[in-house]
Design a protein around this motif. Structure first.
Motif, PDB file in Angstrom:
ATOM      1  N   SER A  83      19.632 -25.780 -32.335  1.00 20.78           N
ATOM      2  CA  SER A  83      18.917 -25.548 -33.600  1.00 20.78           C
ATOM      3  C   SER A  83      17.458 -25.949 -33.449  1.00 20.78           C
ATOM      4  CB  SER A  83      19.540 -26.385 -34.722  1.00 20.78           C
ATOM      5  OG  SER A  83      20.889 -26.029 -34.868  1.00 20.78           O
ATOM      6  N   LEU A  84      16.620 -25.147 -34.016  1.00 17.00           N
ATOM      7  CA  LEU A  84      15.182 -25.429 -33.937  1.00 17.00           C
ATOM      8  C   LEU A  84      14.598 -25.324 -35.345  1.00 17.00           C
ATOM      9  CD1 LEU A  84      12.560 -25.786 -32.209  1.00 17.00           C
ATOM     10  CD2 LEU A  84      12.434 -23.305 -32.117  1.00 17.00           C
ATOM     11  N   HIS A  85      13.969 -26.411 -35.774  1.00 20.15           N
ATOM     12  CA  HIS A  85      13.307 -26.414 -37.082  1.00 20.15           C
ATOM     13  C   HIS A  85      11.835 -26.740 -36.874  1.00 20.15           C
ATOM     14  CE1 HIS A  85      17.222 -27.513 -39.447  1.00 20.15           C
ATOM     15  NE2 HIS A  85      17.384 -26.521 -38.592  1.00 20.15           N
ATOM     16  N   PHE A  86      10.984 -26.032 -37.547  1.00 12.25           N
ATOM     17  CA  PHE A  86       9.565 -26.411 -37.527  1.00 12.25           C
ATOM     18  C   PHE A  86       8.847 -25.770 -38.703  1.00 12.25           C
ATOM     19  CE2 PHE A  86       9.936 -22.679 -34.749  1.00 12.25           C
ATOM     20  CZ  PHE A  86       8.985 -21.827 -35.271  1.00 12.25           C
ATOM     21  N   ASN A  87       7.698 -26.343 -38.975  1.00 11.43           N
ATOM     22  CA  ASN A  87       6.855 -25.792 -40.047  1.00 11.43           C
ATOM     23  C   ASN A  87       5.623 -25.158 -39.415  1.00 11.43           C
ATOM     24  OD1 ASN A  87       8.522 -26.677 -42.030  1.00 11.43           O
ATOM     25  ND2 ASN A  87       7.373 -28.556 -42.438  1.00 11.43           N
ATOM     26  N   LEU A  88       5.248 -24.056 -39.966  1.00 11.47           N
ATOM     27  CA  LEU A  88       4.074 -23.355 -39.442  1.00 11.47           C
ATOM     28  C   LEU A  88       3.091 -23.180 -40.596  1.00 11.47           C
ATOM     29  CD1 LEU A  88       3.608 -22.218 -36.583  1.00 11.47           C
ATOM     30  CD2 LEU A  88       4.208 -19.976 -37.453  1.00 11.47           C
ATOM     31  N   HIS A  89       1.811 -23.388 -40.302  1.00 11.31           N
ATOM     32  CA  HIS A  89       0.854 -23.327 -41.406  1.00 11.31           C
ATOM     33  C   HIS A  89       0.412 -21.908 -41.738  1.00 11.31           C
ATOM     34  CE1 HIS A  89      -1.549 -23.609 -37.778  1.00 11.31           C
ATOM     35  NE2 HIS A  89      -2.513 -22.987 -38.436  1.00 11.31           N
ATOM     36  N   LYS A  90       0.526 -21.009 -40.745  1.00  9.79           N
ATOM     37  CA  LYS A  90       0.188 -19.619 -41.084  1.00  9.79           C
ATOM     38  C   LYS A  90       1.029 -18.651 -40.239  1.00  9.79           C
ATOM     39  CE  LYS A  90      -3.697 -18.779 -38.015  1.00  9.79           C
ATOM     40  NZ  LYS A  90      -5.037 -18.277 -37.882  1.00  9.79           N
ATOM     41  N   GLU A  91       1.100 -17.444 -40.715  1.00 11.26           N
ATOM     42  CA  GLU A  91       1.945 -16.440 -40.059  1.00 11.26           C
ATOM     43  C   GLU A  91       1.445 -16.153 -38.644  1.00 11.26           C
ATOM     44  OE1 GLU A  91       3.156 -12.890 -42.411  1.00 11.26           O
ATOM     45  OE2 GLU A  91       2.236 -11.816 -40.739  1.00 11.26           O
ATOM     46  N   GLN A  92       2.379 -16.111 -37.706  1.00 15.13           N
ATOM     47  CA  GLN A  92       2.006 -15.822 -36.312  1.00 15.13           C
ATOM     48  C   GLN A  92       3.032 -14.905 -35.681  1.00 15.13           C
ATOM     49  OE1 GLN A  92       0.994 -19.278 -33.951  1.00 15.13           O
ATOM     50  NE2 GLN A  92       0.112 -20.271 -35.735  1.00 15.13           N
TER      51      GLN A  92
END
Lengths: 604, 176
Positions: free
Chosen positions: A534-543
């Protein structure tokens, strides 16, 4: 667009509606002019004697011509052949002023070549490549060998192919096509290189070609200790008797390093490399073939039909591709149809850029026209001298110190990782220590100190990077805040992942920090994993990016997410890794803004 | 050739002039080659006209000659399948749509790449409006053979039109 039966019917209907331009009167006239009761053409005489005499005469004529050609001086033949081939490549060859100065001649030849390219494009834009068509790599039965030993299909004149056969191929690529240059690279073995005119033996690799009054020369001698490799040059080395002449109508016009950065040029100058390389074929010569280079080099050949015929069958499909590229280039005038990704061994963007005072503390000395750096090595004491015109390393033999140096300069490279300097410590271990392979391995954990050309315009011809081994002495020599920051980064990198504090320090200066992507609240679990990850992360903008599992050596084991849009906010992924064998891997998240790796242990 | 034979030839030829020219133009790809083929056909046909016993078979005879000459030319590779842009100019009066002009060119080019016999069958049937029996007389072979060629020809033409070219396939591989 998809065609249907209706389109075919419509075509036939419209064809029927075409007006008849051929007047009936013309046919009437033709019929009336037809001589009455007289055969239109004389029948062939069937006399056996006549046929025999004719055959004998033709045979005698052919034999005498054959002998006439063979008795001529071979050199003359080659010269005339070269001329023919030159004219095939460049019909304006004759127009080149022979008495003009070298530079004028060069530019005239360049112009003629460019004009010929345009003319070739005109021919090739409508040509069908016949037996050279894509995927028809094997030469046809009608293939013959010309005098230079190159197979030339169907006796066609180089540069011109018949139009209209069954294998006719037109260039239907769109004008905005961008081709991946790495897929056009030609990788050849020793034997295959020999067919291109290279001579490879136990003493070295040699190449020399005289064509269109030009000489392309290259040699790489393997002699023990003093072997040398030349750049591709225009003038031959008269002393080297081992070089041999190739008389092919193709030759390399540029030589670049493995990173596609131009070196010296035979035809034209390095500045025009960027403009011309779209229509040149990159032939990679591997480091294992070369004796004096630890990196591959690339020779850029002019693509002539004979060149493609000399290539192994698996590369002959490049012929129509290059015709197409030239057609697009002519049609659109674009300069970068083929995109060779400018490779670099260095991916970090932030370097330590100390001021002059700090550099002095690090041991640099600034002279009027040069920068000097002296260092005690483990086996020698060496001095790096850099001026605007040269870079060199000198060894001072008088001092050989066994103890560890305070500061250890390991590599000196340019901004893409090339080392243009030969390390003078001549023991084999030291020599190998500074080669490219070691650079790739070791520079991850070295501190890059960059000297910008703009800061020292009188002393440097380009930006240089000094790669120092991290040590207390280095950290102390740097300004306190910078030294402390780099020290923290270094300690964070070398410590075990589990013992790292969350967000304890940034990681920017080390090559190993090339994970330039910043992901908030990244969690990868379970680790060690078995079948599911499982991989969780937050991204600040669409990539736009992809996620894959790599071995520690960087080989992709599994693509977990391929070329997808990663939305801003919280992202959660569940990956199935049931097919992945046990081991230590890197989970790599690559996006348009950089990438991040995280170590994963797979335990079954 | 005697005058009465000439008159008879002209009398038989005139009604099928347009058909023959249509055939020649379709099968050779451009007007210049079509005219050459026409002239050769007529001259060869005149030569053998005396030997033609059944004058009612003149049409089949003339088209057979044209077919054979076309095959001979293709065999000698003197024939170049090149679409003439004049055709497009002629078409432009009837159609202002440039896309349809391009389609016309593409379909014609592909048709010329069909096997010669198959292309001839398509042209004779669709452009010259010949019956299947007539085509079988011209080309030889059975009626079912002609039907088969016609069906397969259309199918092949359609598949050629819709399949990406080799260069297109190469492009898919090469592009970034």
């Amino acid at each position: 667009m998809n065609y249907s039966e209706k389109d075919i019917d419509r075509f036939f209907e419209r064809f029927k509606q075409l007006p008849n331009n051929y007047q009936l009167d013309k046919i009437h006239e033709l019929i009336k002019r037809f001589p009455s009761d007289v055969p239109r053409s004389e029948p062939f005489p069937k006399s056996f004697k006549f046929y025999f005499a004719m055959t004998t005469f033709i045979m005698a004529l052919l034999t005498s011509l054959f002998f006439l050609f063979n008795t001529n001086d071979k050199q003359t033949l080659q010269t005339s052949e070269n001329k023919e081939q030159a004219q095939a490549v460049s019909p304006d060859y004759e127009k080149i002023p022979k008495d003009s100065s070298v530079n004028n001649e060069r530019s005239a030849i360049d112009n003629a070549f460019q004009q010929s390219q345009l003319k070739d494009q005109q021919v090739e834009s409508v040509e069908g490549d016949g037996p050279n068509s894509f995927n028809k790599s094997q030469p046809t039965k009608k293939s013959t060998k010309n005098r230079s030993g190159i197979v030339n299909d169907n006796n066609q004149r180089p540069g011109v192919t018949l139009q209209g056969g069954k294998n006719e191929m037109s260039c239907d690529w769109p004008s905005d096509t961008i081709v991946d240059g790495s897929k056009l690279e030609v990788l050849l073995s020793n034997d295959e290189l020999s067919k291109l005119g290279f001579m490879i033996n136990e003493t070295g690799v040699y190449y020399k070609n005289r064509f269109r009054n030009k000489t392309a020369c290259f040699h790489d001698r393997f002699e023990d200790g003093d072997g040398e490799m030349t750049n591709l040059t225009k003038s031959p080395n008269q002393n080297n008797k081992k070089e041999h002449y190739s008389t092919h109508d193709f030759y390399p016009v540029f030589m670049t390093d493995f990173l596609y950065h131009p070196g010296l040029a035979v035809d034209g100058n390095p500045e025009v490399f960027g403009v011309r390389r779209d229509t040149l074929v990159p032939v990679r010569i591997q480091a294992r073939i070369l004796g004096n280079s630890d990196t591959d080099i690339i020779m850029w050949f002019i693509p002539t039909p004979n060149f493609f015929n000399a290539l192994p069958a698996k590369y002959r499909h490049l012929h129509p591709i290059y015709s197409c590229l030239r057609a697009i280039k002519k049609r659109t005038g674009r300069s970068e149809i083929v995109r060779f990704r400018q490779k670099s061994l260095i991916r970090i963007t932030q370097f330590v850029e100390p001021d002059k005072e700090t550099l002095l503390q690090l041991g640099f000395e600034f002279d009027n026209d040069k920068i000097i750096y002296k260092q005690r090595g483990k086996t020698c004491f060496f001095m790096v001298t850099i001026s605007k015109f040269s870079q060199s390393i000198h060894v001072k033999d008088e001092e050989v110190i066994a103890q560890d140096p305070d500061l250890n300069l390991v590599f000196l490279s340019d901004t893409v990782g090339r080392q243009n300097i030969k390390w003078a410590c001549r023991s084999s271990t030291d020599k190998n220590k500074h080669n490219r392979r070691n650079f790739e391995k070791l520079h991850d954990l070295l501190v890059p100190v960059k000297l910008r050309k703009q800061n020292y315009p009188d002393l440097l011809s380009k930006d240089l990077i000094f790669w120092f081994e991290p040590s207390e002495a280095l950290f102390n020599a740097l300004p306190s805040d910078l030294g402390e920051r780099i020290k923290q980064e270094y300690e964070s990198i070398v410590s075990e992942p589990n013992s790292r504090k969350e967000n304890s320090s940034s990681c920017t200066f080390f090559e190993t920090c090339r994970s330039t992507l910043h992901l908030d609240a990244m969690r990868l679990f379970p680790n060690p994993a078995q079948d599911q990850l499982s991989l969780h992360f937050n991204l600040h903008k669409e990539q736009f990016g992809s996620i894959s599992l790599l071995t520690m050596g960087g080989i992709r084991v599994k693509e977990l997410l391929s070329d997808a849009i990663i939305f801003p906010g919280k992202n959660t992924y569940e990956f199935d890794i049931s097919g992945v064998p046990s081991g230590i891997y890197l989970l790599s998240i690559m996006t348009s803004e950089g990438f991040k790796t995280q170590r994963v242990i797979v335990q079954k | 050739m005697k005058n009465n034979q000439q008159k008879e030839f002209i009398k038989l030829y005139d009604p099928i002039h347009n058909q023959l020219f249509g055939f020649c133009r379709a099968i050779s790809g451009n007007v210049q080659d079509a005219e050459d083929l026409m002239q050769d056909t007529v001259l060869t046909a005149i030569e053998g006209f005396k030997k033609l016993r059944d004058k009612s078979a003149f049409k089949s005879y003339l088209f057979s000659v044209a077919c054979n000459l076309n095959k001979m030319k293709a065999r000698r590779k003197k024939f170049r399948a090149e679409f003439n842009k004049q055709e497009l100019m002629q078409l432009s009066d009837s159609s202002k749509n440039p896309e349809s002009l391009v389609d016309f060119q593409i379909i014609h080019e592909k048709m010329l790449k069909l096997p010669a016999r198959m292309a001839e069958t398509l042209v004779l049937f669709h452009i010259c409006d010949m019956s299947l029996e007539d085509i079988s007389k011209i080309q030889g072979g059975s009626l079912s053979g002609v039907k088969l060629r016609l069906k397969r020809g259309r199918k092949k033409l359609l598949s050629m039109l819709n399949s990406p070219s080799e260069m297109k396939k190469a492009l898919l591989f090469l592009t970034i």
